[in-house]
Scaffold this motif. Sequence first.
Motif, short mmCIF file in Angstrom:
data_model
loop_
_atom_site.label_atom_id
_atom_site.label_comp_id
_atom_site.label_asym_id
_atom_site.label_seq_id
_atom_site.Cartn_x
_atom_site.Cartn_y
_atom_site.Cartn_z
N SER A 87 1.04 -0.59 0.08
CA SER A 87 -0.12 -0.23 0.12
C SER A 87 1.18 1.01 0.18
N GLN A 89 1.30 3.77 2.03
CA GLN A 89 1.00 4.02 3.67
C GLN A 89 2.11 2.75 4.21
N GLU A 90 2.45 1.92 3.53
CA GLU A 90 3.39 0.95 3.89
C GLU A 90 4.79 0.87 3.25
N LEU A 92 5.98 4.36 2.65
CA LEU A 92 6.67 5.03 3.82
C LEU A 92 7.59 5.09 4.73
N ASP A 93 7.62 3.53 4.72
CA ASP A 93 8.19 3.16 6.03
C ASP A 93 9.12 2.53 5.80
N HIS A 137 6.51 7.12 -3.67
CA HIS A 137 6.01 7.89 -3.17
C HIS A 137 6.26 8.75 -1.62
N GLN A 138 7.22 8.94 -1.47
CA GLN A 138 7.49 9.88 -0.19
C GLN A 138 6.86 11.37 -1.57
N VAL A 141 3.21 11.84 -2.16
CA VAL A 141 2.57 12.04 -1.24
C VAL A 141 2.97 13.35 -0.63
N GLU A 151 -5.82 8.37 -0.10
CA GLU A 151 -6.07 7.11 0.30
C GLU A 151 -5.04 6.18 0.26
N LEU A 152 -4.54 6.31 1.68
CA LEU A 152 -3.10 5.82 1.89
C LEU A 152 -2.97 4.73 1.85
N SER A 153 -4.02 3.82 1.56
CA SER A 153 -4.59 2.20 1.53
C SER A 153 -4.51 2.05 0.30
#
Length: 195
Positions: A87, A89-90, A92-93, A137-138, A141, A151-153
């Motif tokens: 996703s 969101q994932e 970004l980590d 993706h950084q 976003v 929608e980060l999912s």
Amino acid sequence: MEKKQVRKDQAGKARIGAIGEKLIVAKLMQQGWDAFNANCTIKNYKSIDVVCLNADMKESDELWWKPKTSLIQVKTSVQNNIPAGFSIQETLDKDYLKQMVKGPYVFVSAKMNDGGYTFRYFIISRNQFINLLYLVHQYYVNVLHQDDNLELSAPACISISWLEGKPEFSSRNHANFGNPLSESCEDKWENIWED
């Protein structure tokens, strides 16, 4: 009728994915390496599609007798943006990506023409994949959509143009997002053995 179409679309995506995995096994064997599909025993094995062995390289000095092994994830699509399996969101980590990504990625771009398909192969090492996915993706976003309610999912994707080493985010947005790939990774099979 709508449910039937959804099932047909899902079956088509599964079929093109299976074709991509089988093509990668064949391409790796053409390089002189042994390869097999990890999904033969466990359907859709987590984070690994193909296992590749290189008898000409050793796993390490301590394991001099063991051939070098690569755990490969294959992503195949007819679209220019290929879902990466994470996703937004994932992505970004970066620590999460380092934990979850097991090896190199091969992106297979399938294009329909004259009743058949043509395929392009983009091979990136584990670290290239993590860095590209994280940076793009950084940027997406925190720069492009910093004021939007995203929608980060949603699935994170990789664009073919980024795999070609192009620095622009998209054909509509020519800003340089910091693509870590300075050249195309098309047919760069040696990236299978890089970290």
